[in-house]
Design a protein around this motif. Structure first.
Motif, PDB file in Angstrom:
ATOM      1  N   UNK A 292       1.184   1.524  14.889  1.00  0.00           N
ATOM      2  CA  UNK A 292      -0.226   1.282  14.585  1.00  0.00           C
ATOM      3  C   UNK A 292      -0.501   1.548  13.109  1.00  0.00           C
ATOM      4  N   UNK A 293       0.099   2.612  12.569  1.00  0.00           N
ATOM      5  CA  UNK A 293      -0.082   2.922  11.142  1.00  0.00           C
ATOM      6  C   UNK A 293       0.495   1.801  10.288  1.00  0.00           C
ATOM      7  N   UNK A 294       1.704   1.323  10.653  1.00  0.00           N
ATOM      8  CA  UNK A 294       2.340   0.247   9.879  1.00  0.00           C
ATOM      9  C   UNK A 294       1.512  -1.043   9.932  1.00  0.00           C
ATOM     10  N   UNK A 295       0.969  -1.385  11.114  1.00  0.00           N
ATOM     11  CA  UNK A 295       0.141  -2.587  11.239  1.00  0.00           C
ATOM     12  C   UNK A 295      -1.132  -2.469  10.397  1.00  0.00           C
ATOM     13  N   UNK A 296      -1.735  -1.283  10.396  1.00  0.00           N
ATOM     14  CA  UNK A 296      -2.954  -1.083   9.603  1.00  0.00           C
ATOM     15  C   UNK A 296      -2.649  -1.234   8.116  1.00  0.00           C
ATOM     16  N   UNK A 297      -1.556  -0.630   7.650  1.00  0.00           N
ATOM     17  CA  UNK A 297      -1.210  -0.727   6.225  1.00  0.00           C
ATOM     18  C   UNK A 297      -0.849  -2.163   5.832  1.00  0.00           C
ATOM     19  N   UNK A 298      -0.172  -2.887   6.735  1.00  0.00           N
ATOM     20  CA  UNK A 298       0.176  -4.290   6.444  1.00  0.00           C
ATOM     21  C   UNK A 298      -1.095  -5.128   6.335  1.00  0.00           C
ATOM     22  N   UNK A 299      -2.063  -4.884   7.215  1.00  0.00           N
ATOM     23  CA  UNK A 299      -3.326  -5.624   7.171  1.00  0.00           C
ATOM     24  C   UNK A 299      -4.078  -5.313   5.887  1.00  0.00           C
ATOM     25  N   UNK A 300      -4.034  -4.044   5.462  1.00  0.00           N
ATOM     26  CA  UNK A 300      -4.712  -3.674   4.209  1.00  0.00           C
ATOM     27  C   UNK A 300      -4.044  -4.357   3.016  1.00  0.00           C
TER      28      UNK A 300
END
Length: 145
Positions: free
Chosen positions: A122-130
């Motif tokens: 979830x952290x990786x997906x959030x950072x990729x989206x940012x």
């Protein structure tokens, strides 16, 4: 007192016996002219909560906490009702307010919240989206840069 010895039905499973309730009538304060000055229409309803055998200890504790300043140190709850012009309506109002307090006390508090952390994915997906959004905004800049 006053000829009304009725048990107070709170829920289908909880009934407060009339012996645990004590009513007295007093003169109401505030505006009202002659009626309020000479007729004792306000009611004081006392419930001897700590001496009552019908409340479980946890419910009693929540009830006294909900009662706040209406509860005494001895575990007695005093409810005053003077909203209406007649004794009967004030009596019913006081009894209903007591029943509502008891209904609220019967509801157990929710379990305490357990802290959780986001998963690594979830952290990786959030950072990729940012990062993606950052690139979109960066591309909106001037062309000459």
């Amino acid at each position: 007192m006053a000829g009304e010895d009725r048990d107070l039905v709170v829920t289908a499973r909880l009934t407060i016996p009339a012996s645990a309730l004590e009513e007295s009538f007093i003169r109401a304060s505030g505006p009202g002219g002659q009626n309020v000055n000479k007729v004792a229409t306000a009611v004081q309803l006392r419930f001897l909560a700590s001496a009552s055998q019908v409340l479980r200890p946890d419910v009693l504790e929540r009830f006294l906490k909900l009662a706040g300043s209406r509860a005494t140190k001895e575990g007695e709850v005093l409810i005053e009702a003077s909203r209406f012009r007649t004794q009967e309506r004030n009596r019913e109002d006081a009894r209903e307010r007591l029943a509502e307090l008891l209904r609220q006390a019967l509801v157990p508090p929710p379990p305490p919240r357990r802290k959780t952390r986001p998963s690594k994915g979830a952290v990786e997906r959030r950072l990729a989206a940012k990062k993606l959004r950052s690139g979109v905004k960066r591309d909106r800049g001037r062309i000459g840069d």
